[in-house]
Design an enzyme around this catalytic site. Sequence first.
Site, PDB file in Angstrom:
ATOM      1  N   GLY A 125       0.060   0.557  -2.178  1.00 37.79           N
ATOM      2  CA  GLY A 125       1.100   0.868  -1.920  1.00 37.79           C
ATOM      3  C   GLY A 125       1.732   0.906  -0.343  1.00 37.79           C
ATOM      4  N   GLY A 126       0.800   0.630   0.688  1.00 38.68           N
ATOM      5  CA  GLY A 126       0.875   1.355   2.268  1.00 38.68           C
ATOM      6  C   GLY A 126       0.917   3.007   2.258  1.00 38.68           C
ATOM      7  N   SER A 155      -3.938   6.942   7.598  1.00 38.74           N
ATOM      8  CA  SER A 155      -3.404   7.045   6.092  1.00 38.74           C
ATOM      9  C   SER A 155      -2.573   7.228   5.657  1.00 38.74           C
ATOM     10  CB  SER A 155      -4.775   6.481   5.926  1.00 38.74           C
ATOM     11  OG  SER A 155      -4.523   6.050   4.106  1.00 38.74           O
ATOM     12  N   SER A 156      -2.219   6.594   4.572  1.00 36.68           N
ATOM     13  CA  SER A 156      -0.801   7.401   3.851  1.00 36.68           C
ATOM     14  C   SER A 156      -1.846   6.891   2.456  1.00 36.68           C
ATOM     15  CB  SER A 156       0.155   6.275   3.392  1.00 36.68           C
ATOM     16  OG  SER A 156       0.840   6.249   4.823  1.00 36.68           O
ATOM     17  N   THR A 179      -3.660  -2.502  -1.449  1.00 39.31           N
ATOM     18  CA  THR A 179      -5.111  -1.151  -1.629  1.00 39.31           C
ATOM     19  C   THR A 179      -4.953  -1.224  -3.367  1.00 39.31           C
ATOM     20  OG1 THR A 179      -3.997  -0.404   0.860  1.00 39.31           O
ATOM     21  CG2 THR A 179      -4.673   1.292  -0.727  1.00 39.31           C
TER      22      THR A 179
END
Length: 566
Positions: A472-473, A450-451, A393
């Site tokens: 960073g997921g 989503s995070s 990302t």
Amino acid sequence: MRLSGLLLLFGLAASGARAEPPPPEIAAGFEISPPATGARFMAVTANPHATEAAVAMLRQGGSALDAAIAAQMVLGVVEPQSSGIGGGGLLMHFDVRKQQIDAWDGRETAPLAASTFPFTDASGAPLGFRDAVRDPRAVGTPGLVAMLAAAHAASGRLPWAVLFEPAIRLAEDGFAVSPRLHRLLAHEGRFVDPALQAHFFDADGRPLPVGHRLRNPALADSLRRIAAEGTEALRCGPLAEAISDAVRGGLSADAADARGLLGQRDLLAYAPIRRSALCRPFRDYRVCGFPPPSSGATTVLAMLGIWQALPAAPAPDSTAFAHRFAEAGRLAYADRAGCVGDPAFRPVPVAALLDARYLARRAVLVGDLAGPARRPAGIECAAPGEEGERPSTTHLSIVDGAGNAVALTSSIEDAFGNRRMAGGFLLNNQLTDFSTEGANRLEPGKRPRSSMAPTLVFDRQGRLYAVLGSPGGSQIPNYVAQALLGLLEGGLSPAQIVSQPRLGSRNGPTEVERGRMAQDVIDGLRARGHALREVDMTSGIALVVRGGKGWIGAADPRREGRAGGE
């Protein structure tokens, strides 16, 4: 498909014990760049080319949003493994004149043909995560361009086409392959897509070397088309056909490669959403983040709420801090897993999750020793389920001369996404972000959880104080929460905040950054009962903070980010 198969797909043992996720986007060095200062404006992005594009727009009198769009288009050229036209994003915009915060949702959607969890082979056996990421059924409807266009129509100053000029030049003339891109290509090894392989590897199958001038005329043509036609270029016509063909046409004679779900009716139906920001007080500040379907703000704000309910905070580099931070994350991530998804499909109990009394009850569970996450009675959520959200990302933070601000996090999900190229850009694999069950299970037209946590901070007078976020997921909420604690109560400088060793719990083992966490902290955590994992943590904090009469910008040294101001 049996539940045991789904659990194995995303790295869970059938017994219910959490196995380790696949390796993240590989670490690529630690190179500190000095913070920048600016009396008028500040931009921090994930790549020097993108920062230059943002600064150029700001110098022309463009808004923070104009600068963000220009920078994002450049990132799709020079950082193709992380974001681009074929992906999605979440954008927080602050309008200083209106004193208004908009949360623009450009998250991908599941194709209308998606009806059940799709990642099985011809015999019905579950695919491993690596194969699922590369499966054509993993591609969601891209939303980034549509979101940026809608936000620009509301808050842009410069003409839309002008914002594409830096990216078009770089795609046409080329840019030097960076050490990070080279290492990621070497880690990948090869691509099945012949166009992708020919673009990034030489005739002998070797990844392009550092410094090689990489041109992408096909992407330059796509950018010109979008600059001229806007979102219609991705809804119908040659680009839409190229996307559909890449997903449904297959990459080889293998029939499994031709089972993609995304079609032109999905591209025609896609629409971004303008949401209301999610804000809560912390100490003397107001912290605002992105609401569901992102779990970024709910998780970050829950961690801050738990933290605030505990006694006086320990020093940021102490074992006591690491223990408390991991335990707060363990509790917040437990609620995230079962409760947060696309609110269009299932109500998300945001008010209950962030209620101060509820978080105070959660804080009581933080003792002297590490403990399991538990949910007090009173919040009804679905069974948690698991997803494979990945850390490939990007994030940028910008403040313009008038005081408007943008925090934008965007992604194609895994490094190099679905490993398919259309029109010179990579397609996403966002359907692997869906869970096997619960609030985030796959449904047609649904946005996956989503995070991503683009964040704005305001001081007690209501003035913008900070803009930040990170790639960073599913580790993003931990990265952002740690940065906020260092900024708002830890007394750390911007340079210290972006460089500090990372740690946290995602309701599993306590994770500490490999090779950077002090040994006494590691020993202290073990003594408190933490099951530890030392892992690479490829955060990419982009931080802008008010400093005196201007702004200070700092970029995370784990990636290639730069800050630029004036």
